[in-house]
Design an enzyme around this catalytic site. Sequence first.
Site, PDB file in Angstrom:
ATOM      1  N   ASN A 214      -0.402 -24.621  67.851  1.00 25.42           N
ATOM      2  CA  ASN A 214       0.394 -23.818  68.459  1.00 25.42           C
ATOM      3  C   ASN A 214      -0.619 -22.688  68.522  1.00 25.42           C
ATOM      4  O   ASN A 214      -0.821 -21.813  68.422  1.00 25.42           O
ATOM      5  CB  ASN A 214       1.720 -24.016  68.012  1.00 25.42           C
ATOM      6  CG  ASN A 214       1.273 -23.488  66.451  1.00 25.42           C
ATOM      7  OD1 ASN A 214       1.304 -22.068  66.459  1.00 25.42           O
ATOM      8  ND2 ASN A 214       2.337 -24.699  65.162  1.00 25.42           N
ATOM      9  N   ILE A 312       6.188 -29.064  53.932  1.00 25.71           N
ATOM     10  CA  ILE A 312       5.835 -27.345  53.368  1.00 25.71           C
ATOM     11  C   ILE A 312       7.193 -26.825  52.737  1.00 25.71           C
ATOM     12  O   ILE A 312       7.027 -26.824  51.607  1.00 25.71           O
ATOM     13  CB  ILE A 312       4.658 -26.754  53.963  1.00 25.71           C
ATOM     14  CG1 ILE A 312       3.321 -27.018  54.013  1.00 25.71           C
ATOM     15  CG2 ILE A 312       4.434 -25.685  52.735  1.00 25.71           C
ATOM     16  CD1 ILE A 312       2.754 -26.139  55.228  1.00 25.71           C
ATOM     17  N   ILE A 313       7.716 -26.673  53.175  1.00 20.21           N
ATOM     18  CA  ILE A 313       9.292 -25.635  52.567  1.00 20.21           C
ATOM     19  C   ILE A 313       9.804 -26.363  51.922  1.00 20.21           C
ATOM     20  O   ILE A 313      10.413 -26.599  50.529  1.00 20.21           O
ATOM     21  CB  ILE A 313       9.568 -24.828  53.814  1.00 20.21           C
ATOM     22  CG1 ILE A 313      10.338 -23.523  53.030  1.00 20.21           C
ATOM     23  CG2 ILE A 313      10.289 -25.122  55.042  1.00 20.21           C
ATOM     24  CD1 ILE A 313      10.804 -22.453  54.411  1.00 20.21           C
ATOM     25  N   LYS A 346      16.819 -28.536  53.966  1.00 18.45           N
ATOM     26  CA  LYS A 346      15.908 -27.998  52.881  1.00 18.45           C
ATOM     27  C   LYS A 346      16.096 -27.288  52.253  1.00 18.45           C
ATOM     28  O   LYS A 346      14.973 -27.097  51.751  1.00 18.45           O
ATOM     29  CB  LYS A 346      15.045 -27.427  54.013  1.00 18.45           C
ATOM     30  CG  LYS A 346      14.111 -28.148  55.366  1.00 18.45           C
ATOM     31  CD  LYS A 346      13.046 -27.638  55.937  1.00 18.45           C
ATOM     32  CE  LYS A 346      12.907 -29.180  56.850  1.00 18.45           C
ATOM     33  NZ  LYS A 346      11.409 -28.083  58.109  1.00 18.45           N
TER      34      LYS A 346
END
Length: 408
Positions: A214, A312-313, A346
């Site tokens: 990106n 990941i987070i 999350k």
Amino acid sequence: MKTLNQRRILLGISGGIAAYKSAELTRLLIKAGAEVRVVMTDAACEFIRPLTLQALSGHPVHQHLLDPEAEAGMGHIELARWAELILIAPASANLIARLCHGFADDLLTTLCLASRAPVLLAPAMNQAMWRHPQTQTNVAQLQQRGVQILGPDSGEQACGDLGPGRMLEPEALVAAIRPPEQNCATASSLRGRKVMITAGPTREALDPVRYISNHSSGKMGYALAQAALEAGAEVHLVSGPVHLQTPAGVVYHPVESAEEMLAACLAQLKACDLFIGAAAVADYRPVAVAEQKLKKGAEELMELRLTKNPDIIAQVAAQTPKPFTVGFAAETQNLLAYARSKLARKGLDMIIANDVSAPGIGFNSDENAVTLITADSETHFATQSKSILAKTLIEYIAAQLPSPSIKS
């Protein structure tokens, strides 16, 4: 909160297109509790009218050294004695040169000589003028005399050039002159803390030559690492491939893919107090990576099978003990709604949302505008340099961290 309560600030405005920002600066200084008196040079009056500053400050604007009415009581000396701080924004190349050489040929330069108050300059000029050796010599000499230089910022200029010379945004200037006791973060606000920051893009290989990625430049994450380091933290930077210099003193962990980034984060997460996920992690990766370069065939279409990358987070936020976890939401629509959903979904403590479709900010830009979101608050930060914004964000985050003795 009035962080400049009753502080007497003399705001000097010299000639330059950035003078239009001085109106907002005046408003913000007064909102912060300061008493403001405005002094304008003749050139400044060509860019913004004194009546505007008079309306915002609530006091007549001072323009002329030899004002018969003011001089009846030695008005310029009284004004010099009144000021507790002199802030000149914008400070043109010409004004900087005249101050350097001790000129007193107008009201503003005379006040700087006659006052014992600290002098702060916010330079604003074309990038070539700022880089000119004479300007740099003038600035260095003023700094040696105790004059504080705020900025300049880098980015696109009114003339179309790119580079250093933009005046700092009004919010950044107000933050820079707050009394130290009013700042959320100081040089030791993160002392004894371990901070991990992810930055940049990830690259998900298709074959030995090609990859999915990106537009992330890593600039925001690297600026946050620098700001956290300056706040006294032990900083670990887990970074995808970027063209940036790692801040001296930061522990650098280079990675390529999302899986490599996750492994590096989990390996270093022990005793981590704060985790900031600023990286633009690819959501998907190819199911299979070709051992050799894929060749173009006769077919018009090529199908590519992808699988989800690890979140990941979310995995960091699920750890026990959990570090204070801050995420980023880079969106092109429904910014706040998507960010709030990500915050809750999350298990994050805080999320920083920015619209990457907006021109001039976000990916590859030196500037950004964000909204910092918690479960019960939203704080918007207008467009400013990523370096200045990073320091402000670290201030806010540092103020929210739990005490090490009660960290969960």
